[in-house]
Scaffold this motif. Structure first.
Motif, short mmCIF file in Angstrom:
data_model
loop_
_atom_site.label_atom_id
_atom_site.label_comp_id
_atom_site.label_asym_id
_atom_site.label_seq_id
_atom_site.Cartn_x
_atom_site.Cartn_y
_atom_site.Cartn_z
N GLY A 84 51.89 43.91 43.18
CA GLY A 84 50.92 43.04 43.84
C GLY A 84 49.51 43.21 43.29
O GLY A 84 48.71 42.26 43.29
N ILE A 85 49.21 44.40 42.79
CA ILE A 85 47.85 44.64 42.27
C ILE A 85 47.62 43.82 41.01
O ILE A 85 46.55 43.27 40.78
N ILE A 86 48.68 43.67 40.21
CA ILE A 86 48.54 42.82 39.00
C ILE A 86 48.49 41.35 39.41
O ILE A 86 47.63 40.60 38.92
N TYR A 87 49.35 40.97 40.35
CA TYR A 87 49.33 39.56 40.79
C TYR A 87 47.93 39.19 41.29
O TYR A 87 47.39 38.14 40.97
N ARG A 88 47.33 40.09 42.07
CA ARG A 88 45.97 39.83 42.60
C ARG A 88 44.98 39.66 41.46
O ARG A 88 44.15 38.76 41.45
N GLU B 168 46.19 48.56 32.46
CA GLU B 168 45.86 47.78 31.24
C GLU B 168 45.29 46.41 31.59
O GLU B 168 44.23 46.02 31.11
N VAL B 169 45.97 45.69 32.50
CA VAL B 169 45.57 44.31 32.81
C VAL B 169 44.20 44.28 33.48
O VAL B 169 43.32 43.51 33.11
N LEU B 170 44.02 45.20 34.46
CA LEU B 170 42.71 45.21 35.15
C LEU B 170 41.61 45.56 34.17
O LEU B 170 40.52 44.98 34.18
N GLY B 171 41.91 46.49 33.24
CA GLY B 171 40.93 46.85 32.22
C GLY B 171 40.61 45.68 31.32
O GLY B 171 39.45 45.35 31.07
N GLY C 63 38.69 43.17 33.12
CA GLY C 63 37.43 43.67 33.69
C GLY C 63 37.40 43.55 35.20
O GLY C 63 36.37 43.29 35.81
N VAL C 64 38.59 43.74 35.81
CA VAL C 64 38.69 43.64 37.28
C VAL C 64 38.66 45.05 37.89
O VAL C 64 39.38 45.94 37.46
N GLU C 65 37.79 45.23 38.86
CA GLU C 65 37.75 46.48 39.64
C GLU C 65 38.43 46.19 40.98
O GLU C 65 38.01 45.25 41.68
N ASP C 66 39.49 46.92 41.32
CA ASP C 66 40.14 46.65 42.61
C ASP C 66 40.28 47.96 43.38
O ASP C 66 41.10 48.81 43.02
N PRO C 67 39.46 48.16 44.42
CA PRO C 67 39.53 49.41 45.19
C PRO C 67 40.92 49.69 45.75
O PRO C 67 41.31 50.84 45.94
#
Ligand code: SDX
Length: 428
Positions: free
Chosen positions: A368-372, A326-329, A332-336
């Motif tokens: 950590g993916i959300i923190y990033r 949800e947060v990355l969406g 608008g963050v793309e994180d491989p």
């Protein structure tokens, strides 16, 4: 009729009481064992040993249940605020709107730290890990509030220390980051909410008044709730045992931060991202790293996998994984690295080794993916864990003190040399 356990040893039989908790967990009470038999129990890592009876948090590792004071983590993460959850954990009940407003107001009035803290901060090199800085700064609060050193202060004074701890930790945490960045510290703004104030202190500069994105503040609120307590984990047990010597709450929390820092505990959220980055840089070959994790001759472990209690799934990981999408969406963050994490999870969950050993993603695997995504640097991840865990540490320390629990002092089985005479050095 009260349940009993019988222990047969050296031809003697001793009856021991069996106690049952409100969720039907049972324990053999061995309080009298040594006095009556001269025998102790041994349980390295306390994997089978209860240290206390507590009414704060309930976990069911098989069913993936986590409740704070009886409320399910899923409901609190969706419906509540971090300060409301902090009030619930520390005082035992959900606050009324008046209680919560008073609690929030008190906390907002204590966010500033003594100006001398900046001199302490300036003594740290910029490469100092923020967890080491934070643990030291929390311990330094005893210098500015010496009354907190007296363990037998009034309830009001202990509550004042509780309020100051919650109010000042975000300021100290943000300042430990500013030290890392060699940027000027940003002072708290008491007109902002708890999460907003922290984010602003982290990312503002004297030349930039950082606009807090509500998506980021909401994500942080949820993450802090999910980390708020977890019964007798390593750092909570550390806070309890330090507090059991009647050390101050600040000293006990400082010790808890040090325990949380370890990569097997709260430090895992930093280690997970470092592991995922390593896999990404190595071509994204997750099978290779799953094989390494299974190889007993290889010290590599899948960081963010496995748990002492959860042997089915960590309910927090389920919530955080959904929140990460949800947060990355929304941002608008793309994180491989997120894609690698999902692929790694799928491979591991379909592998007999992990299924047989009950190894599933834990709270640290996706956090950590959300923190990033919200801009928190990797070596601040465990500081974020400490921010969330503070109310839990306080609740555990307060319960231990209110229950008048004795100083923690385990026994041992001695395996060293038996008695021998001193030999003068010239004769050795
Ligand atoms: C937290 O206690 C809490 O509640 C903690 C916490 C909280 O909210 O406070 O939930 C937060 O600390 C979560 C855990 C974060 N740590 C990690 O992700 C680090 C990686 N995981 C581990 O090292 C391990 O799983 C622990 C430390 C979490 C739990 O270790 P245990 O319960 O002592 O189990 P163990 O080390 O004895 O492992 C049992 C078996 C071993 O294999 P065998 O020797 O039996 O053949 O499982 C294997 C281990 O080798 N194993 C793993 C593994 N974790 C355990 N194998 C590969 N990868 C892993 N991650």
């Amino acid at each position: 009729m009260a349940k009993k356990a019988e222990l047969h040893i050296d031809g003697e039989i001793i009856e021991l009481p069996v106690i049952t908790g409100t969720e039907n967990e049972t324990a053999i009470d061995i309080s009298r064992l040594r006095a009556e038999t001269g025998v102790i129990t041994l349980d390295k890592g306390f994997k089978n040993t209860g240290s206390t009876q507590s009414g704060i948090t309930f976990l069911d590792g098989e069913k993936g249940i986590l409740r704070y004071r009886g409320y399910a983590i899923e409901e609190l993460a969706e419906e509540s605020s971090f300060l409301e959850v902090a009030f619930l954990l520390i005082y035992g009940e959900l606050p009324t709107s008046e209680d919560l407003a008073a609690f929030e107001k008190e906390i907002s009035e204590h966010t500033l730290v003594h100006e001398d803290v900046r001199s302490i901060l300036d003594g740290f090199p910029s490469k100092a890990h923020p967890m080491g800085v934070l643990s030291s700064l929390v311990s330094s609060l005893t210098a500015f509030y010496p009354k907190s050193l007296d363990p037998n202060r009034s309830v009001e004074e202990i509550n004042g220390t509780i309020i100051r701890s919650i109010a000042k930790l975000p300021t100290l945490a943000a300042w430990s980051f500013k030290n890392r960045m060699r940027q000027p510290v940003i002072y708290p703004d008491n007109s902002l909410g708890y999460c907003e104030n922290f984010i602003r202190m982290m990312f503002s500069l004297p030349t930039l008044n950082y606009e807090v994105n509500p998506v980021v503040a909401s994500a942080l609120n949820k993450l802090l709730i999910l980390h708020a307590d977890h019964e007798q984990n390593c750092s909570a047990s550390t806070v309890r045992i330090v507090g059991s010597s009647h050390a101050s709450l600040y000293a006990s929390v400082s010790a808890g931060i040090a325990a949380l820092w370890g990569p097997l505990h709260g430090g895992a959220n930093q280690a997970v991202i470092e592991m995922l980055e390593q896999i990404k840089d190595d071509g994204g070959d997750v099978d290779k790293y799953v094989a390494k994790a299974k190889d007993r001759s290889d010290s590599f472990r899948l960081m963010g996998f496995g748990h002492r209690v959860y042997k089915s799934f960590d309910p927090r990981a389920t919530i955080i994984k959904k929140a990460a999408d949800e947060v990355l969406g929304q941002l608008g963050v793309e994180d491989p690295v997120l894609d690698i994490a999902k692929k790694l999870e799928q491979v591991a969950l379909n592998d007999e080794y992990f299924k047989v050993k009950g190894l599933y993603p834990n709270v640290d695997f996706y956090s950590g993916i959300i923190y990033r995504a919200i801009g928190i640097p990797t070596d601040m991840f465990t500081v974020m864990f400490a921010l969330g865990r503070l109310p839990g540490w306080i609740a555990q320390w307060k319960e231990m003190r209110e229950n008048g629990e004795p100083i923690g002092r385990p026994r041992q089985i001695y395996t060293g040399a038996t008695e021998r005479k001193y030999v003068p050095i010239e004769k050795r």
